[in-house]
Scaffold this active site. Structure first.
Site, PDB file in Angstrom:
ATOM      1  N   LYS A  89       0.811  -1.228   0.000  1.00 21.84           N
ATOM      2  CA  LYS A  89       0.000   0.000   0.000  1.00 21.84           C
ATOM      3  C   LYS A  89       0.843   1.275   0.000  1.00 21.84           C
ATOM      4  O   LYS A  89       0.418   2.301  -0.522  1.00 21.84           O
ATOM      5  CB  LYS A  89      -0.958   0.004   1.193  1.00 21.84           C
ATOM      6  N   GLU A 111     -10.632   6.829   4.619  1.00 23.46           N
ATOM      7  CA  GLU A 111     -11.201   5.922   5.608  1.00 23.46           C
ATOM      8  C   GLU A 111     -10.256   4.731   5.706  1.00 23.46           C
ATOM      9  O   GLU A 111      -9.438   4.481   4.818  1.00 23.46           O
ATOM     10  CB  GLU A 111     -12.592   5.445   5.182  1.00 23.46           C
ATOM     11  N   SER A 377       1.755  -9.697  -0.878  1.00 23.78           N
ATOM     12  CA  SER A 377       1.419  -8.268  -0.779  1.00 23.78           C
ATOM     13  C   SER A 377       1.731  -7.648   0.571  1.00 23.78           C
ATOM     14  O   SER A 377       1.966  -6.454   0.662  1.00 23.78           O
ATOM     15  CB  SER A 377      -0.056  -8.061  -1.124  1.00 23.78           C
TER      16      SER A 377
HETATM   17  C1  PLP Z   1      -5.204  -3.951   1.626  1.00 24.48           C
HETATM   18  C2  PLP Z   1      -4.469  -5.183   1.319  1.00 24.48           C
HETATM   19  C3  PLP Z   1      -4.825  -6.033   0.248  1.00 24.48           C
HETATM   20  C4  PLP Z   1      -6.052  -5.804  -0.597  1.00 24.48           C
HETATM   21  O1  PLP Z   1      -6.036  -4.675  -1.402  1.00 24.48           O
HETATM   22  P1  PLP Z   1      -5.784  -4.730  -2.968  1.00 24.48           P
HETATM   23  O2  PLP Z   1      -6.121  -3.358  -3.419  1.00 24.48           O
HETATM   24  O3  PLP Z   1      -6.694  -5.779  -3.534  1.00 24.48           O
HETATM   25  O4  PLP Z   1      -4.368  -5.090  -3.177  1.00 24.48           O
HETATM   26  C5  PLP Z   1      -4.044  -7.138  -0.018  1.00 24.48           C
HETATM   27  N1  PLP Z   1      -2.954  -7.428   0.737  1.00 24.48           N
HETATM   28  C6  PLP Z   1      -2.585  -6.649   1.757  1.00 24.48           C
HETATM   29  C7  PLP Z   1      -1.379  -7.026   2.559  1.00 24.48           C
HETATM   30  C8  PLP Z   1      -3.321  -5.506   2.096  1.00 24.48           C
HETATM   31  O5  PLP Z   1      -2.941  -4.745   3.129  1.00 24.48           O
END
Ligand code: PLP
Length: 393
Positions: A89, A111, A377
């Protein structure tokens, strides 16, 4: 990759489903963004920060023990969990904060549900030097105390939303109301590839560094491209970030994994592309889990970052043209993958990312000789107490 078109359309998806006054504000953001996008000085500033602040490039990692245990395809991870603040993010929050600052905005608003977007944005705002206000449901504030403290320590104002369900849905309404008080001077930082144009495009562009790096790293290390690339899909930002660099590589299969929650035959899931129908939400047209009247349905996932009833318009388009294969993984598979990756590699994945790992674990045994690349992610430190309690570890 010329999509979206000038109106922000990915085929029939995306666009700007907004009152005229807000369309003008979005068009101003779009114009400012197109200017900085082509400005070498901005690009230099952003890439310096990606390197020295975020810690890019993130590693490409081969999971030797997990691969051996599964006895099939080789498994590789793109380590977005190692970024500053612990997830992908920060890539788009940094871009959005820099843009807002350049536009002379006085305050960034957003938010947050579990607090991940709030923490990444608070860090980016502290770095750039712009006021940050995060709206969060009172129930979520109580559940996510460490993230609330992180935001406050970094100087953000956290507004507790006491109305309605006191969770994400009401936090969105509350933050948006505050935004509408002065959209000329405030900047609403959307947390994924969703919302009205230009956000799905802009957030994608800020995330596409993930796939660009991964493609280069993979070629250097393996002298070929991966056979399959896999990412979890909530709004879709980490997935599109990985996918974009591979869309033109016909040999690469691309898979997005949605949360099946407690099962696709129950109401407790957030499998928007798998079970939804096109509709309008948050200023865009996209696949949507909706009732007869077109109102978004309540959704659920064990991973709070994935429980969104809509999805990015580009994913909606990529599903229709068949370029990306959208699959699902359940809560139970996700928990199992969480523990498996932790215990074979010493890497604790975010519950969100564990959905992508779960899908890879499911298909790998049948795919000897193939190479799978997963976008990890985020890191799972935020989830350890919940998982330990749930699995009685
Ligand atoms: C917020 C989040 C997601 C989901 O958001 P996307 O916009 O679909 O990537 C996925 N993995 C992590 C670690 C997150 O914090």
């Amino acid at each position: 990759m010329t999509l979206p078109d000038e109106c922000g359309q990915f085929g029939s998806y995306g666009g700007q489903y907004l009152p005229d006054q807000l369309k003008q504000v979005m068009d101003d953001i779009s114009t400012a963004y197109e200017e900085i996008r082509l400005d070498p000085q901005f690009q230099q500033e952003l890439s310096d920060l990606q390197r020295h602040y975020v810690g890019r490039p993130s590693p490409l990692y081969f999971c030797r023990r997990l691969t051996e245990q599964l006895g099939g395809a080789e498994i590789y991870l793109k380590r977005e969990d190692l970024n500053h603040t612990g997830a992908h993010k920060i890539n788009h929050c940094l871009g959005e904060a820099l843009l807002a600052k350049k536009m002379g905005k006085t305050k960034i608003l957003a938010e947050t549900g579990a607090g991940q977007h709030g923490v990444a944005l608070s860090a980016a705002c502290a770095l750039v030097g712009i006021e940050c206000e995060i709206h969060m449901g009172a129930i979520d504030i109580a559940k996510q105390a460490p993230n609330v403290t992180r935001m406050k320590v970094m100087g953000a104002r956290v507004v507790s939303v006491e109305r309605g369900t006191k969770t994400l849905k009401d936090a969105v309404d509350s933050a948006f109301e505050e935004y509408l008080r002065d959209p000329q001077n405030f900047f609403y930082a959307i947390g994924s590839v969703v919302g009205p144009h230009p956000f799905p495009k802009m957030v994608r562009d800020f995330q596409q560094v993930v796939g660009e790096e991964a493609r280069e790293q993979f070629l250097e290390r393996c002298h070929c491209l991966p056979d399959t690339i896999i990412a979890c899909v909530g709004g879709g930002s980490n997935a599109i970030g990985l996918f974009t660099a591979f869309l033109d590589d016909d040999s690469v299969e691309i898979v997005g994994v949605e949360p099946a929650g407690r099962g696709l035959d129950t109401p407790d899931h957030a499998a928007t592309l798998t079970l939804g129908q096109p509709g309008v939400l948050h200023g865009m047209r996209c696949y949507l889990l909706q009732d007869q009247a077109g109102e978004p349905l309540p959704v659920y996932s064990i991973a709070s970052g994935l429980d969104y009833p809509g999805v990015g318009p580009q994913h909606s388009y990529l599903k229709d043209i068949g370029r990306v294969n959208y699959q699902t993984a359940s809560d139970d598979e996700c928990l199992e993958a969480f523990v498996t990756l932790s215990r074979t590699e010493g890497i604790i994945p975010a519950l969100e990312s564990a959905h992508a790992v779960a899908y890879a674990i499911r298909i790998a045994p049948e795919l000897a000789g193939k190479k799978l690349l997963i976008n990890l992610s985020g890191r799972g430190d935020k989830d350890i107490d919940f998982v330990a309690e749930r699995l009685k570890l």
